[in-house]
Scaffold this active site. Sequence first.
Site, PDB file in Angstrom:
ATOM      1  N   LYS A 112       0.821  -1.206   0.000  1.00 47.51           N
ATOM      2  CA  LYS A 112       0.000   0.000   0.000  1.00 47.51           C
ATOM      3  C   LYS A 112       0.865   1.269   0.000  1.00 47.51           C
ATOM      4  O   LYS A 112       0.431   2.313  -0.465  1.00 47.51           O
ATOM      5  CB  LYS A 112      -0.926   0.023   1.221  1.00 47.51           C
ATOM      6  CG  LYS A 112      -1.830  -1.190   1.378  1.00 47.51           C
ATOM      7  CD  LYS A 112      -2.842  -1.303   0.250  1.00 47.51           C
ATOM      8  CE  LYS A 112      -3.963  -2.277   0.555  1.00 47.51           C
ATOM      9  NZ  LYS A 112      -3.550  -3.682   0.641  1.00 47.51           N
TER      10      LYS A 112
HETATM   11  C1  LIG Z   1      -4.128  -4.843   0.178  1.00 47.38           C
HETATM   12  C2  LIG Z   1      -3.300  -6.055   0.124  1.00 47.38           C
HETATM   13  C3  LIG Z   1      -3.543  -7.066  -0.808  1.00 47.38           C
HETATM   14  C4  LIG Z   1      -4.705  -7.005  -1.768  1.00 47.38           C
HETATM   15  O1  LIG Z   1      -4.530  -6.008  -2.744  1.00 47.38           O
HETATM   16  P1  LIG Z   1      -5.791  -5.497  -3.581  1.00 47.38           P
HETATM   17  O2  LIG Z   1      -5.256  -4.352  -4.385  1.00 47.38           O
HETATM   18  O3  LIG Z   1      -6.804  -5.058  -2.566  1.00 47.38           O
HETATM   19  O4  LIG Z   1      -6.270  -6.627  -4.398  1.00 47.38           O
HETATM   20  C5  LIG Z   1      -2.684  -8.160  -0.837  1.00 47.38           C
HETATM   21  N1  LIG Z   1      -1.665  -8.262   0.024  1.00 47.38           N
HETATM   22  C6  LIG Z   1      -1.401  -7.308   0.943  1.00 47.38           C
HETATM   23  C7  LIG Z   1      -0.277  -7.504   1.890  1.00 47.38           C
HETATM   24  C8  LIG Z   1      -2.192  -6.179   1.027  1.00 47.38           C
HETATM   25  O5  LIG Z   1      -1.919  -5.235   1.932  1.00 47.38           O
END
Ligand SMILES: *Cc1c(COP(=O)(O)O)cnc(C)c1O
Length: 495
Positions: A112
Amino acid sequence: MDLLYKSTRNSEEVVTASQAILKGLADNGGLFVPTSLPKFDVSLNDLAKMSYQEVAYEVMKLLLTDFTEEELKHCINSAYDSKFDTKEIAPLKKAAGAYYLELFHGSTIAFKDMALSILPYLLVTSAKKNQIKNDIVILTATSGDTGKAALAGFADVEGTKIIVFYPKNGVSPIQEKQMVTQKGDNTYVVGIHGNFDDAQTGVKNMFSDKELANVMDAAGYQFSSANSINIGRLVPQIVYYVYAYTRLLAQGEIKDGEKINVVVPTGNFGNILAAYYAKEMGLPVAKFICASNDNKVLYDFFSTGCYDRNREFILTTSPSMDILISSNLERLIYKIAGCDSDKNKALMESLVKEGKYNITDEMKAQLAEFYGNYAKESETAETIKKVYETDGYILDTHTAVAATVYDKYLADTKDDTKTIIASTASPFKFTRSVMNAIDEAYDAKSDFELVDELSSLAKVKVPQAIEDIRNAEVLHDTVCDKTEMLDTVKKILGI
Ligand SMILES: *Cc1c(COP(=O)(O)O)cnc(C)c1O
């Protein structure tokens, strides 16, 4: 001519990139999508010679056309700096028959950060461009990682406040500690009695509450979103797929134009959609391998063409993927519905009313580039143990879901195309689950003892993000029911 964005639920709502970033969500709950996806205007070979920041500029300038070069470069250079613990920003590690694209080198050690370290700059620039006088209130639902990354990005950013809702019993202890110790006068963290979908629905309802918007406006506030429904999240995520491909090219691992596959551990469908957009813009990708955990709505959808959220919500060791409503899928549905906002709207209404929708055979035929599968909890743990024992490389639980699904894909297809696996979190963020997978005896130890054990097993220094919370004070302890989210926001804002 500026590239414009339109709503997936109303073709009449058309805005500039900066307006789309400010609004987050379109008026009637639709998502903003570019009216067309531009093609790269620099060759892959030239991109291969550029730094992460330079690649970011070449990609983002095509999508955020109402930003000046100076504005965009300022945003990029402020975001991708020494907050990341490597100059490469998103390094590629070759291990266990694939290339792991490590997206966890930012300040909160999950992917993120790739988008949320730049979103505050994009948002503040957008507010200036559009002569916004109100303070911007970032309202965010998190399954664990978005919350901390958004808090870190927006903490003490002038003209903003950030309120994060997380499922009280649905995140890892380290994720929770990261959030509730967040500093900054403009940060608010609230646990809810409910799951991620409840949090996300509550936030979406507040966004489309016109009465609330008027009260907010009178008090000098307006909402925006840091969730991956915001185009300002999606656009920066396209960059690292282009970066990864061009690194493989620079290292001679692939030839110019050679197609690769991409595996993405998926929750809200934002990360994998960014990869899809990268392909639409000219990146040679063959297959998008969509990996789910036991909440396998997407696997079922790709198999049957029926999206059905009517099922039990399962808490897993990959909590950031514990999601039954993958919001960004709507952008793909809109596309395969021939960019017909009425058709898309009808499907999304059916999802709200009946909890499911069916796509037509014609739409399903356009999903041939996608392969979906899922990993059971025991399989995810086995993968962590196996990759550690054979390669000495330690995967986090989310990345291990992806690696497991990649193994299933290989068994199903024998496809030997070179493959990038999006590695979405540091194993230090999910230490207990990761260490238990390697040896159950570790379960007797405390969270921070496990952090140190993991560091010695992986031969990786404990990340600063973990050191920071070892002894940090809890600053946020608000908890509310899922029905009280609106009241909580009103109380925080004093409206
Ligand atoms: C948010 C997240 C995901 C999923 O990603 P999306 O874009 O919501 O599909 C997978 N792994 C981690 C560690 C995340 O923080």
